[in-house]
Design an enzyme around this catalytic site. Structure first.
Site, PDB file in Angstrom:
ATOM      1  N   CYS A 169       0.831  -1.201   0.000  1.00 56.66           N
ATOM      2  CA  CYS A 169       0.000   0.000   0.000  1.00 56.66           C
ATOM      3  C   CYS A 169       0.871   1.258   0.000  1.00 56.66           C
ATOM      4  O   CYS A 169       0.458   2.297  -0.515  1.00 56.66           O
ATOM      5  CB  CYS A 169      -0.941  -0.004   1.205  1.00 56.66           C
ATOM      6  SG  CYS A 169      -0.109  -0.031   2.796  1.00 56.66           S
ATOM      7  N   HIS A 195      -1.198   1.573   7.464  1.00 58.62           N
ATOM      8  CA  HIS A 195      -1.778   1.432   6.136  1.00 58.62           C
ATOM      9  C   HIS A 195      -1.732   2.780   5.428  1.00 58.62           C
ATOM     10  O   HIS A 195      -1.970   3.823   6.029  1.00 58.62           O
ATOM     11  CB  HIS A 195      -3.223   0.935   6.241  1.00 58.62           C
ATOM     12  CG  HIS A 195      -3.887   0.737   4.918  1.00 58.62           C
ATOM     13  ND1 HIS A 195      -3.345  -0.059   3.935  1.00 58.62           N
ATOM     14  CD2 HIS A 195      -5.034   1.240   4.403  1.00 58.62           C
ATOM     15  CE1 HIS A 195      -4.139  -0.042   2.874  1.00 58.62           C
ATOM     16  NE2 HIS A 195      -5.171   0.741   3.132  1.00 58.62           N
TER      17      HIS A 195
END
Length: 935
Positions: free
Chosen positions: A191, A851
């Site tokens: 990510c 994230h």
């Protein structure tokens, strides 16, 4: 120099081309003449009709210069039709670009269509001809070989490449969406890469550069600092697929492979920093697209009192002499660096280029920590507190803050990090709080200080809860039962004089009284009656009849005091047997029994504790179902061997002692059960250790760890799991945590403040001739078209590691840098200093895991989108400013192009699948994309 051949020509069926016969000899079969001589001959004698001149080129071979009599004959075809080939002859001195143009002309390929060439080595393998400026000789092309042209598909993919598209539906080929509104599949902790790619993808000047194929003419294959054009080509493939408008989501696997190949730190699927990836990518694209083919050496000069304008222009010219690419045009600016020697006051001024600004965040001197406080009161549930402590403080400061909330002295507190049902770390009071992360589960335990022995020594024990398996673990080389940790561990302080199994058992019963149900006499009788049939044989040998057992069970029910008295007497008898003591007479036993019955009960101050304190008989096989009881340490094969040794050494004494026990006491001994057993273990609670018993007491040389082992059936019956997990929140938890909010301008001011160099990075003063801790000041001189601002949320020092969740309020429009620039506007032709936001890279989570996502404004329709790996949704402007903002992309207002198409209108009736129907996969660690606020 061109030469002309004559004589002995082979006329093929196709009159458009002429082939020389093989193995012709110069000066016998043909004569080579210079081009000037050939033209003179033509002017004198003219040339036969339908016979073109046969020109040949001079090629520079490795060891000689030679006229190329026989050119290279190559077969040409398209990847879409490998059977349809044409032959063409090329000189070894021709460039691959000539072959490229020949194929385009013969197969009528549009000049706007992007293509690439492959050289077929065998029937099963081909090699890319990347550099069109290389010669046929350099690429080792020889006669009879085939060159294939591959044309990029309309969706941005290549026909011969593996599918890089995430198929969302059966009608993927017919999908047509907004260009650039495309997700990127998470390949596993990627990510960080997806977030950086989305931000760059929505940087208009860079994306248009690749979409217009301008990069093809500027690929630098000879730059030793570059990646032979492979990074630029891999990035171009991703951009063209994302902006084709044909895909919901793209799988950037080839790009990920290329990045890992040239930057080993990004190999594998570990978590990384999006800013580090962005830095590598911008540098790699710059070197792959550098227009400077051969960099010259340039000696840097100090200002030496010259005007800033002169020095800055010189520095920028020198920079462009070595670095000239689309990355420099778009992202590079110039700042002024001023160093002052603290000893001789030497002032050094230099102007250095930058690609992004890494600005610090104002750091608060305080820190908010959440802890769980475990009271000494066994009936009290753990309490969660929110405390304000000094950021540079120590563990004792945490205890002091908690002491003000609880009234308990800090000296009675022990602080530990609990992870996965065990103590990950037990902190000392002088350790720094910086070693405790925000996501750590910190428990603070109250320790007793009243019950100490005459030496004033206490042992702080770590207590784990373990559940035994029903089956023995034979795979590990032993035959002991497998165990697994559960529940919350405990820290208790025990006087050394009370470190015996019986005392610990009673103490733990008291501490666990809130969520451990005590044994009930009626339940004990029922359990015994189920096993009575098996015990009849043993009862006959011991002289105990059924009538005695029934009578004893009736008497034991209502009187707990009498039961405990018999228990104490029986435990003493067993200890005498184990220590090879001589048997006592019945009179002495009765006297001891009466004496014990008059003593107060130990370790049973609460009613639950009184009802739960059962016997810890080591000889009771019924109590432990073949495993250790509260008074037995060995297990498995070792236990069997020790039992055999004891039978051989003292059969008479033990048997005699058993005969002397009255029938009622022996039946009580078999009937009483222990809730759990105890075992010394290592710090992880996995390996069992000896407890160093001496005269019934334990001795510990270091931090003791004790495991409470539960039989699965006993745990299910007596351990109340829901109650054990309960806790209460202090009123301090109801006060909303006020996050620190700062303005972006404050961060920029910090960036331009004077600072002193660290000891690890001193400056060499040319006047003092030694390294000095000089003062340094950075000032902005000129800014690029696209300005990347890196908010330094991650702080790493030799003393601490932390992530700052400070909310930085940054404007979406009209960010004015005029107050920060040293270079003043001279005339109106110079660009303004106002910027608009175009993209944001976000990081949710902490140091251990997290994230990355991104916000970006589409260059075509002006709509903001939220990119979460393969999932893309509409975004509102008020959502963009969050505490997760990490990288900010600003574009100068005079370069921002107005949307060419009207922005879409987000509607609740419009399915989200129109943008992307994929959910996040391959998330980082424990991260989740269910919501934007948390990982």
């Amino acid at each position: 120099m061109k030469k002309q051949t004559r004589l002995r020509l082979e006329r093929p069926a196709n009159l458009d081309s002429y082939h020389l016969k093989e193995r012709l000899t110069e000066n016998e079969d043909f004569v080579l003449v210079p081009a000037e001589a050939w033209h003179k001959l033509l002017s004198w004698y003219d040339m036969m009709d339908d016979q073109p001149p046969l020109e040949r080129k001079v090629v520079d071979l490795p060891s000689t210069v030679k006229v190329e009599v026989y050119p290279v004959e190559i077969y040409l075809c398209l990847s879409s039709n490998l059977e349809s080939t044409v032959s063409a002859r090329f000189s070894r001195a021709d460039k691959i670009h000539a072959i490229h143009q020949k194929i385009r002309q013969h197969f009528n390929v549009s000049e706007t269509a992007e293509s690439r060439l492959w050289m077929r080595n065998t029937d099963t393998s081909s090699e890319r001809l990347r550099n069109l400026n290389m010669t046929v000789l350099d690429t080792c092309l020889s006669s009879g070989m085939t060159v294939i042209m591959e044309i990029r598909n309309a969706d941005g993919t290549w026909p011969t490449s593996r599918p890089q598209i995430m198929r969302n539906s059966a009608d993927e080929d017919s999908y047509q969406g907004p260009p650039g509104v495309c997700g990127l599949t998470n390949l596993g902790n990627t990510c960080f890469m997806n977030s950086a790619l989305q931000c760059l993808s929505n940087t208009p000047p860079l994306t248009e550069y690749f979409l217009k194929n301008s990069y093809l003419e500027e690929l630098n294959f000879t730059n030793p600092l570059g990646m032979k054009g492979e990074i630029a080509e891999a990035y171009a493939d991703v951009i063209k697929q994302m902006w084709s408008g044909r895909h919901y989501s793209v799988v950037p696997r080839v790009f990920k492979t290329k990045v890992g190949h040239f930057a080993s730190q990004f190999l594998g699927y570990q978590q990384h920093d999006s800013q580090e990836l962005l830095s590598f990518l911008l540098d790699g694209l710059h070197e792959d697209l550098n227009r400077v083919k051969k960099k010259e050496y340039i000696e840097l000069r100090d200002a030496d009192g010259r005007p800033d304008q002169e020095v800055a222009e010189e520095a920028w010219r020198n920079h462009l002499r070595r670095n000239d690419s689309v990355i420099v045009d778009t992202f590079h600016g110039l700042f002024k660096s001023t160093l002052v020697c603290p000893q001789c006051n030497k002032v050094s001024v230099t102007f250095d280029p930058f690609c992004y600004l890494s600005v610090p965040l104002p750091v608060s001197k305080e820190r908010v920590m959440e802890v769980f406080y475990v009271s000494l009161d066994p009936t009290a549930k753990p309490t969660q507190y929110r405390l304000i402590v000094p950021k540079a403080g120590r563990v004792i400061d945490l205890c002091t803050a908690l002491s003000q909330a609880t009234g308990i002295h800090p000296s009675q507190m022990a602080v530990a990090d609990v992870f996965n049902h065990h103590f990950y770390r037990i902190y000392q009071t002088d350790e720094f709080l910086s070693c405790i992360l925000d996501r750590d589960d910190i428990f603070v335990y109250q320790l007793s200080s009243g019950c100490v022995d005459q030496d004033g020594e206490e042992v702080v024990m770590a207590i784990y809860m373990r559940e035994r398996s029903h089956y023995r673990d034979y795979g590990s080389g032993g035959n002991s039962y497998g165990t697994s940790l559960f529940g919350h561990p405990l820290l208790i302080s025990v006087p050394r004089a009370q470190c015996t199994r019986e005392d610990l058992y009673q103490l733990l019963l008291k501490r666990l009284a809130r969520y451990v149900r005590p044994l009930d006499p009626s339940e004990e009788v029922e359990e015994e009656e189920e096993e009575e049939e098996e015990e009849l044989y043993k009862a006959q040998t011991n002289g105990v009849s059924d009538d005695e057992g029934e009578e004893d069970s009736k008497e034991a029910g209502p009187s707990k005091k009498k039961e405990e008295t018999q228990e104490s007497s029986q435990t003493e008898e067993q200890n005498n047997c184990q220590s090879e003591a001589s048997p006592s007479s019945e009179g002495e036993e009765r006297a001891e029994e009466e004496e014990l019955s008059s003593e107060p009960d130990r370790g049973s101050s609460t009613e639950e504790g009184q009802s739960a304190c059962g016997s810890t008989d080591t000889n009771s096989q019924d109590a432990t179902d073949g495993d250790q009881s509260a008074g037995a340490e060995p297990s498995g094969k070792e236990e069997e061997d020790e039992d055999e040794d004891e039978e051989e050494e003292e059969p008479a004494s033990c048997a005699q002692a058993n005969k002397r026990l009255p029938g009622r006491r022996r039946y009580t001994e078999r009937r009483k059960k222990a809730l759990f057993t105890m075992q010394a273990v290592n710090s992880n609670g996995t390996t069992e250790r000896g407890m160093g018993e001496t005269d019934g007491s334990f001795s510990f040389s270091s931090q003791p760890y004790i495991a409470i082992d539960w039989d699965p059936d006993m745990k299910k019956k007596y351990y109340i799991e829901n109650e054990a997990e309960k806790y209460i929140k202090d009123q301090s938890m109801d006060v909303p945590h006020q996050q620190t909010t700062v303005q972006l301008q404050e961060c920029l001011e910090l960036f331009t403040t004077v600072e002193t160099l660290e000891e690890e990075n001193p400056w060499y003063c040319p006047t003092c001739k030694k390294h000095q801790l000089a003062t340094k000041k950075l000032d902005l001189w000129s800014l690029p078209e696209v300005l990347i601002i890196h908010l330094k949320r991650f702080s790493y020092t030799k003393y601490s590691r932390e992530k700052l969740d400070t909310i930085v309020e940054f404007p979406l429009r009209d960010l004015d840098f005029s107050g920060f620039l040293l270079k003043k506007t001279v005339n109106s032709t110079e660009p303004p200093c106002r910027y608009d936001l175009i993209a944001v890279s976000n990081h949710y989570g902490g140091l251990r895991d997290g994230h990355y996502t991104s916000y970006a404004r589409n260059k075509d329709n002006g709509q903001w989108y939220y990119f979460d790996d393969s999932k893309v949704t509409y975004a509102r402007e008020e959502q963009i400013v969050t505490s997760a903002a990490y990288l900010l992309f600003y574009q100068r207002q005079d370069k921002i192009r107005q949307p060419t198409i009207p922005p879409p209108i987000p509607s609740s009736t419009q399915p989200e699948n129109h943008i992307s129907s994929q959910t996040c996969d391959g998330m980082d660690g424990a991260a989740s994309c269910v919501s934007m606020e948390t990982d």
